[in-house]
Design a protein around this motif. Structure first.
Motif, short mmCIF file in Angstrom:
data_model
loop_
_atom_site.label_atom_id
_atom_site.label_comp_id
_atom_site.label_asym_id
_atom_site.label_seq_id
_atom_site.Cartn_x
_atom_site.Cartn_y
_atom_site.Cartn_z
N ARG A 262 -1.50 15.53 -6.68
CA ARG A 262 -2.46 15.66 -5.59
C ARG A 262 -2.71 14.29 -4.97
O ARG A 262 -2.67 13.27 -5.64
N VAL B 269 -4.93 16.67 -0.07
CA VAL B 269 -5.22 17.95 -0.71
C VAL B 269 -6.22 18.76 0.13
O VAL B 269 -7.13 18.21 0.75
N GLU C 179 -0.13 20.57 -2.05
CA GLU C 179 -1.46 20.04 -1.70
C GLU C 179 -2.43 21.12 -1.24
O GLU C 179 -3.55 20.83 -0.89
#
Length: 130
Positions: free
Chosen positions: A62, A66, A102
């Protein structure tokens, strides 16, 4: 309806946010077959330390890109949901180069009695909306 609530890390431009919202709306219209004018979206921006979204053991990396999307909707079929997830990441990757890893989506279902679009009425129950 559905209501789409985006939680993102602060720092995206107004244009990127608009592209994010447009891509999600297009995916929702196609997957859930709702009218084009059925658009309810909110964006909450957070400082990086206010949004912790880990990979649940899947090995995803991530970043500040994100996106946590909560979709609140009447019940949808499994086919509609999986189509929405797929279309969403495809459109986000194309429009603003967001990696599919993401994008986190949680779909919360509710019933017709859980919606009022104004005037203190439950329009799905009164028949004003189908």
């Amino acid at each position: 309806m559905p209501l789409l609530k985006f939680d993102i890390i602060r720092g995206r431009s107004d244009e990127e946010i608009r592209q994010l919202l447009d891509a999600a709306h297009e995916a929702m219209v196609e997957a859930f077959e709702v009218p084009l004018t059925d658009r309810y979206q909110t964006v909450t921006q957070h400082q990086p330390e206010e949004l912790i979204l880990e990979d649940t053991g899947l090995g995803y990396r991530r970043s500040a890109d994100v996106i946590l999307l909560t979709v609140i909707s009447r019940p949808r079929s499994q086919e509609q949901k999986t189509k929405f997830y797929r279309l969403l990441v495809e459109r986000l990757q194309t429009s603003i180069a967001i990696s599919p890893e993401e994008v986190i989506v949680s779909l919360v279902e509710n019933s017709d009695a859980d919606w009022s679009f104004g005037h203190g009425r439950a329009q799905f129950l009164t028949g004003e909306l189908k």
